[in-house]
Design a protein around this motif. Structure first.
Motif, mmCIF file in Angstrom:
data_model
loop_
_atom_site.group_PDB
_atom_site.id
_atom_site.type_symbol
_atom_site.label_atom_id
_atom_site.label_comp_id
_atom_site.label_asym_id
_atom_site.label_seq_id
_atom_site.Cartn_x
_atom_site.Cartn_y
_atom_site.Cartn_z
ATOM 1 N N GLU A 83 0.818 -1.210 0.000
ATOM 2 C CA GLU A 83 0.000 0.000 0.000
ATOM 3 C C GLU A 83 0.851 1.259 0.000
ATOM 4 O OE1 GLU A 83 -2.941 -0.174 3.054
ATOM 5 O OE2 GLU A 83 -3.631 -2.143 2.411
ATOM 6 N N GLU A 84 2.048 1.140 0.595
ATOM 7 C CA GLU A 84 2.942 2.301 0.618
ATOM 8 C C GLU A 84 4.382 1.824 0.604
ATOM 9 O OE1 GLU A 84 2.929 3.329 5.297
ATOM 10 O OE2 GLU A 84 1.145 3.922 4.197
ATOM 11 N N GLY A 85 5.277 2.716 0.276
ATOM 12 C CA GLY A 85 6.696 2.370 0.235
ATOM 13 C C GLY A 85 7.140 1.992 -1.160
ATOM 14 N N ASP A 86 8.425 1.606 -1.257
ATOM 15 C CA ASP A 86 9.019 1.280 -2.552
ATOM 16 C C ASP A 86 8.824 -0.171 -2.948
ATOM 17 O OD1 ASP A 86 9.900 3.877 -2.726
ATOM 18 O OD2 ASP A 86 11.856 3.425 -1.834
ATOM 19 N N ALA A 87 8.542 -1.036 -1.988
ATOM 20 C CA ALA A 87 8.399 -2.470 -2.282
ATOM 21 C C ALA A 87 7.096 -2.730 -3.039
ATOM 22 C CB ALA A 87 8.408 -3.268 -0.983
ATOM 23 N N PRO A 88 7.141 -3.602 -4.042
ATOM 24 C CA PRO A 88 5.927 -3.899 -4.809
ATOM 25 C C PRO A 88 4.932 -4.785 -4.045
ATOM 26 C CG PRO A 88 7.772 -5.182 -5.618
ATOM 27 C CD PRO A 88 8.321 -4.263 -4.584
ATOM 28 N N LEU A 89 5.445 -5.614 -3.119
ATOM 29 C CA LEU A 89 4.592 -6.526 -2.357
ATOM 30 C C LEU A 89 4.964 -6.462 -0.885
ATOM 31 C CD1 LEU A 89 4.893 -9.727 -4.595
ATOM 32 C CD2 LEU A 89 2.904 -8.242 -4.442
ATOM 33 N N ASP A 90 3.968 -6.700 -0.038
ATOM 34 C CA ASP A 90 4.210 -6.907 1.390
ATOM 35 C C ASP A 90 4.156 -8.400 1.634
ATOM 36 O OD1 ASP A 90 4.424 -4.213 2.099
ATOM 37 O OD2 ASP A 90 2.270 -4.022 2.446
ATOM 38 N N ILE A 91 5.235 -8.957 2.140
ATOM 39 C CA ILE A 91 5.257 -10.374 2.503
ATOM 40 C C ILE A 91 4.741 -10.420 3.939
ATOM 41 C CG2 ILE A 91 6.639 -12.474 2.577
ATOM 42 C CD1 ILE A 91 6.669 -10.926 -0.157
ATOM 43 N N THR A 92 3.562 -10.998 4.150
ATOM 44 C CA THR A 92 2.925 -10.895 5.459
ATOM 45 C C THR A 92 3.094 -12.125 6.335
ATOM 46 O OG1 THR A 92 0.820 -11.632 4.528
ATOM 47 C CG2 THR A 92 1.200 -9.272 4.626
ATOM 48 N N LEU A 93 3.290 -13.311 5.736
ATOM 49 C CA LEU A 93 3.314 -14.522 6.548
ATOM 50 C C LEU A 93 3.990 -15.660 5.805
ATOM 51 C CD1 LEU A 93 2.023 -15.977 9.147
ATOM 52 C CD2 LEU A 93 0.237 -16.691 7.578
ATOM 53 N N VAL A 94 4.692 -16.503 6.558
ATOM 54 C CA VAL A 94 5.143 -17.804 6.065
ATOM 55 C C VAL A 94 4.583 -18.839 7.026
ATOM 56 C CG1 VAL A 94 7.223 -17.084 4.830
ATOM 57 C CG2 VAL A 94 7.365 -17.557 7.256
ATOM 58 N N THR A 95 4.057 -19.933 6.484
ATOM 59 C CA THR A 95 3.462 -20.959 7.324
ATOM 60 C C THR A 95 3.696 -22.338 6.723
ATOM 61 O OG1 THR A 95 1.425 -21.729 8.402
ATOM 62 C CG2 THR A 95 1.180 -20.725 6.232
ATOM 63 N N ALA A 96 3.758 -23.337 7.606
ATOM 64 C CA ALA A 96 3.874 -24.729 7.168
ATOM 65 C C ALA A 96 2.515 -25.403 7.179
ATOM 66 C CB ALA A 96 4.851 -25.478 8.076
ATOM 67 N N SER A 97 1.474 -24.673 7.541
ATOM 68 C CA SER A 97 0.127 -25.237 7.657
ATOM 69 C C SER A 97 -0.683 -25.009 6.377
ATOM 70 C CB SER A 97 -0.613 -24.592 8.828
ATOM 71 O OG SER A 97 -1.982 -24.934 8.800
ATOM 72 N N PRO A 98 -1.039 -26.084 5.663
ATOM 73 C CA PRO A 98 -1.882 -25.896 4.482
ATOM 74 C C PRO A 98 -3.278 -25.397 4.853
ATOM 75 C CG PRO A 98 -1.522 -28.236 4.916
ATOM 76 C CD PRO A 98 -0.670 -27.482 5.877
ATOM 77 N N PHE A 99 -3.733 -25.671 6.076
ATOM 78 C CA PHE A 99 -5.052 -25.214 6.509
ATOM 79 C C PHE A 99 -5.056 -23.685 6.666
ATOM 80 C CE2 PHE A 99 -5.555 -29.478 8.970
ATOM 81 C CZ PHE A 99 -5.546 -30.169 7.772
ATOM 82 N N GLU A 100 -4.022 -23.145 7.284
ATOM 83 C CA GLU A 100 -3.920 -21.697 7.455
ATOM 84 C C GLU A 100 -3.763 -21.010 6.099
ATOM 85 O OE1 GLU A 100 -1.513 -18.477 10.227
ATOM 86 O OE2 GLU A 100 -0.604 -20.444 9.881
ATOM 87 N N ALA A 101 -2.973 -21.605 5.210
ATOM 88 C CA ALA A 101 -2.793 -21.044 3.871
ATOM 89 C C ALA A 101 -4.120 -20.993 3.121
ATOM 90 C CB ALA A 101 -1.769 -21.860 3.090
ATOM 91 N N GLN A 102 -4.926 -22.030 3.270
ATOM 92 C CA GLN A 102 -6.237 -22.060 2.610
ATOM 93 C C GLN A 102 -7.138 -20.950 3.133
ATOM 94 O OE1 GLN A 102 -7.249 -24.158 0.034
ATOM 95 N NE2 GLN A 102 -8.938 -22.722 -0.043
#
Length: 177
Positions: A83-102
């Protein structure tokens, strides 16, 4: 465990998208980074976009075991447009849970990428899941003993006087003018 997220930028294939961004790898134990260029091959550029902490929870061991049983175990990277800044994307989370990813994929607001899990990370997640996993015992719900063959008195609202069946369709009354 800190995980560096590697994002690849490729040229877009339509005139509406100048670039396509895709998570392609994770770097276990990586240091801090903010869109540091790692490699450039023609029009493709790979960045160490961010380093996030992969947190494992003992209540999610079933999900981790499910993810590890896949043909290619994966880490899921959740990103959204910056939403702001120079980065094109905000990386918000990494998870090993396919349920959380879904859950994140279902919202439609985030982009969820499946990245192959490195061997050392597979062992780390498996060790955690096996150490903390507790099988949930299935408890079948018991049926109540209510009698359904008895006559029902008082169908409908007792405050409203009914002379006929409460389930009948309303009839039209002719109005006199």
């Amino acid at each position: 465990m800190p995980l560096g997220v590697v994002i690849r930028r490729m040229p877009g294939v339509t005139r509406w998208a100048r670039h396509v961004w895709k998570a392609v790898a994770v770097l276990p134990g990586a240091g801090e980074a903010s869109w540091k260029e790692l490699r450039r091959e023609g029009d493709a550029v790979e960045y160490h976009a961010a380093t996030l902490t992969l947190e494992l929870y003992r209540t999610d061991t079933e999900a981790y075991l499910q993810g590890l049983s896949a043909e290619v175990p994966a880490i899921y990277v959740v990103m959204r447009d910056a939403e702001e800044g120079d980065a094109p994307l905000d990386i918000t989370l990494v998870t090993a849970s396919p349920f959380e990813a879904q859950d994140y994929a279902d919202t439609g607001e985030e982009q969820v990428e499946k990245v192959p899990m490195p061997e050392g990370l597979i062992a780390w997640v498996r060790d955690f899941a096996e150490a903390h996993h507790e099988e949930e015992v299935f408890v079948k719900r018991k049926r109540d003993k209510k009698r359904i063959d008895l006559k029902e008195d008082g169908i409908g609202d007792a405050r409203i006087r009914q002379v006929a069946d409460v389930y009948r369709a309303p009839s039209r009354r002719e109005q006199v003018h």
